[in-house]
Design a protein around this motif. Structure first.
Motif, PDB file in Angstrom:
ATOM      1  N   ARG A  95       0.854  -1.190   0.000  1.00 16.89           N
ATOM      2  CA  ARG A  95       0.000   0.000   0.000  1.00 16.89           C
ATOM      3  C   ARG A  95       0.882   1.228   0.000  1.00 16.89           C
ATOM      4  N   HIS A  96       0.318   2.325  -0.495  1.00 17.21           N
ATOM      5  CA  HIS A  96       0.995   3.607  -0.466  1.00 17.21           C
ATOM      6  C   HIS A  96       0.604   4.347   0.811  1.00 17.21           C
ATOM      7  N   TYR A  97       1.600   4.850   1.514  1.00 13.55           N
ATOM      8  CA  TYR A  97       1.325   5.558   2.766  1.00 13.55           C
ATOM      9  C   TYR A  97       2.450   6.549   3.023  1.00 13.55           C
ATOM     10  N   LYS A  98       2.089   7.812   3.141  1.00 13.92           N
ATOM     11  CA  LYS A  98       3.042   8.876   3.456  1.00 13.92           C
ATOM     12  C   LYS A  98       4.265   8.865   2.539  1.00 13.92           C
ATOM     13  N   GLY A  99       3.974   8.816   1.234  1.00 15.72           N
ATOM     14  CA  GLY A  99       5.034   8.960   0.249  1.00 15.72           C
ATOM     15  C   GLY A  99       5.913   7.746   0.047  1.00 15.72           C
ATOM     16  N   ALA A 100       5.454   6.572   0.465  1.00 13.98           N
ATOM     17  CA  ALA A 100       6.277   5.371   0.310  1.00 13.98           C
ATOM     18  C   ALA A 100       5.378   4.155   0.111  1.00 13.98           C
ATOM     19  N   MET A 101       5.966   3.082  -0.412  1.00 15.12           N
ATOM     20  CA  MET A 101       5.249   1.823  -0.613  1.00 15.12           C
ATOM     21  C   MET A 101       5.630   0.859   0.506  1.00 15.12           C
ATOM     22  N   HIS A 102       4.632   0.399   1.257  1.00 19.13           N
ATOM     23  CA  HIS A 102       4.816  -0.481   2.406  1.00 19.13           C
ATOM     24  C   HIS A 102       4.206  -1.845   2.117  1.00 19.13           C
TER      25      HIS A 102
END
Length: 241
Positions: A95-102
């Motif tokens: 998922r995308h979260y706060k400018g990064a892919m986790h």
């Protein structure tokens, strides 16, 4: 959804899937190095694209191939990575979260279960991804996976060309698809043959060079392990000399 037979986690045939191999490498990268940075347009940042080009060793998209055409690599320069990003995101493995892919919880769980992960990835790539956006004219393709798979099952038993498959499926002469109706042949490649190769179910063999190049497709052991098709009863073992 395509009915895929379960594939054991230790089945060596899974190694034939560039899609699975690259997904596992990406999930391992996140586990080791942390979330992957995204650009303002939510593409993967260049440092990861460059790493992926070297690590994935994607058939016909090696780092050498990519750098021959580009001085630096962005996500849109590495088509398999673009598709992989879409598949992993759509299948909720990341998922995308706060400018990064986790990684998600599901991604972390399936990372330890490659047989099931492959099935999730393959069904998403074949049945959910809209491949028309990768064609020059946004072409749709008429047909179903049931038809495509059963025809390929017979025709590719000992190796088959793209033109032969188009002739069987859509009618017409093989030479016509090679010389004149290449738009339909290209659409069939993008919608059907390339996804099957990227999933690891088919292997593409490129023969010759430049305008004389031809592609021949054969089924992989992963095809045999994962697919149970109506046309299996028509198959005969190839003659060996």
């Amino acid at each position: 959804m395509i009915a895929l037979s379960p594939v054991h986690n230790d089945d060596p045939a899974l190694a034939l899937s560039p899609l699975l191999r690259s997904t596992l490498l990406t999930l391992d990268y996140i586990e080791t190095n942390g979330p992957i940075g995204l650009t303002p347009l939510k593409a993967l940042k260049r440092y990861f694209v460059q790493w992926a080009a070297e690590a994935f060793v994607w058939p016909h998209y090696t780092a050498e191939d990519l750098y021959y055409l580009n001085k630096v690599l962005n996500e849109h320069d590495f088509l398999p990575l673009m598709v992989l990003h879409d598949v992993m995101l759509g299948a909720k493995l990341v998922r995308h979260y706060k400018g990064a892919m986790h990684s998600t919880r599901l991604g972390k769980e399936l990372r330890a279960n490659p047989g099931k992960l492959w099935a999730v990835l393959t069904n998403y790539l074949l049945c959910v991804v809209d491949h028309s956006k990768y064609t020059r004219h946004g072409d749709q393709l008429v047909g179903t996976w049931d038809i495509f798979l059963n025809v390929i099952n017979v025709e590719a038993h000992t190796g088959v060309s793209e033109e032969r498959l188009c002739s069987v499926l859509f009618g017409g002469e093989e030479e016509e698809f090679r010389r004149h109706d290449y738009q339909l042949a290209a659409s069939f490649y993008i919608h059907v043959l390339r996804p099957l190769c990227w999933a690891g179910l088919l292997e593409e063999h490129r023969i010759g060079k430049a305008l004389e190049q031809r592609e021949v497709y054969t089924k992989t052991p992963l095809w045999v392990a994962a697919l149970n098709l109506e046309t299996d009863r028509h198959l005969r073992e190839p003659t060996r000399h």
